[in-house]
Design a protein around this motif. Sequence first.
Motif, short mmCIF file in Angstrom:
data_model
loop_
_atom_site.label_atom_id
_atom_site.label_comp_id
_atom_site.label_asym_id
_atom_site.label_seq_id
_atom_site.Cartn_x
_atom_site.Cartn_y
_atom_site.Cartn_z
N ARG A 95 -20.89 38.71 -24.19
CA ARG A 95 -19.84 39.49 -23.51
C ARG A 95 -19.95 40.93 -24.02
O ARG A 95 -20.12 41.15 -25.22
N ARG A 96 -19.85 41.89 -23.11
CA ARG A 96 -20.08 43.28 -23.47
C ARG A 96 -18.79 44.09 -23.37
O ARG A 96 -18.00 43.89 -22.46
N ALA A 97 -18.60 44.98 -24.33
CA ALA A 97 -17.41 45.83 -24.36
C ALA A 97 -17.82 47.19 -24.94
O ALA A 97 -18.68 47.28 -25.81
N ASN A 98 -17.21 48.25 -24.44
CA ASN A 98 -17.51 49.59 -24.93
C ASN A 98 -16.97 49.76 -26.35
O ASN A 98 -15.94 49.19 -26.70
N PHE A 157 -21.39 56.74 -28.56
CA PHE A 157 -20.84 55.68 -27.72
C PHE A 157 -21.91 54.63 -27.45
O PHE A 157 -23.09 54.94 -27.39
N GLY A 158 -21.47 53.40 -27.30
CA GLY A 158 -22.41 52.32 -27.02
C GLY A 158 -21.67 51.09 -26.53
O GLY A 158 -20.51 51.18 -26.12
N ILE A 159 -22.33 49.94 -26.59
CA ILE A 159 -21.75 48.69 -26.10
C ILE A 159 -21.82 47.64 -27.21
O ILE A 159 -22.87 47.42 -27.81
N LYS A 160 -20.67 47.03 -27.48
CA LYS A 160 -20.59 45.93 -28.42
C LYS A 160 -20.95 44.65 -27.67
O LYS A 160 -20.44 44.41 -26.58
N VAL A 161 -21.86 43.85 -28.21
CA VAL A 161 -22.30 42.62 -27.54
C VAL A 161 -21.99 41.44 -28.46
O VAL A 161 -22.48 41.38 -29.59
N SER A 162 -21.20 40.49 -27.98
CA SER A 162 -20.83 39.33 -28.78
C SER A 162 -21.94 38.29 -28.76
O SER A 162 -22.94 38.43 -28.04
#
Length: 62
Positions: free
Chosen positions: A22-25, A13-18
């Motif tokens: 903007r951050r999303a799991n 699991f981690g965080i997608k960063v645009s």
Amino acid sequence: MAKCEICGKGVTFGIKVSHSHRRANRTWKPNIRKVKAVVNGTPKSVKVCTRCLRSGKVQRAV
């Protein structure tokens, strides 16, 4: 969740960063294949990640 029966690799699991930060799991899933392999001298169907297949940790049944 799928897990490699040889090395135990599973979902990470981690965080997608645009680009605008903007951050999303998100999840990273392992590349799991169901193969027939020799386990304790008998052919058995096991779930194995492709890294274990490529490195030769699994002897495939013919």
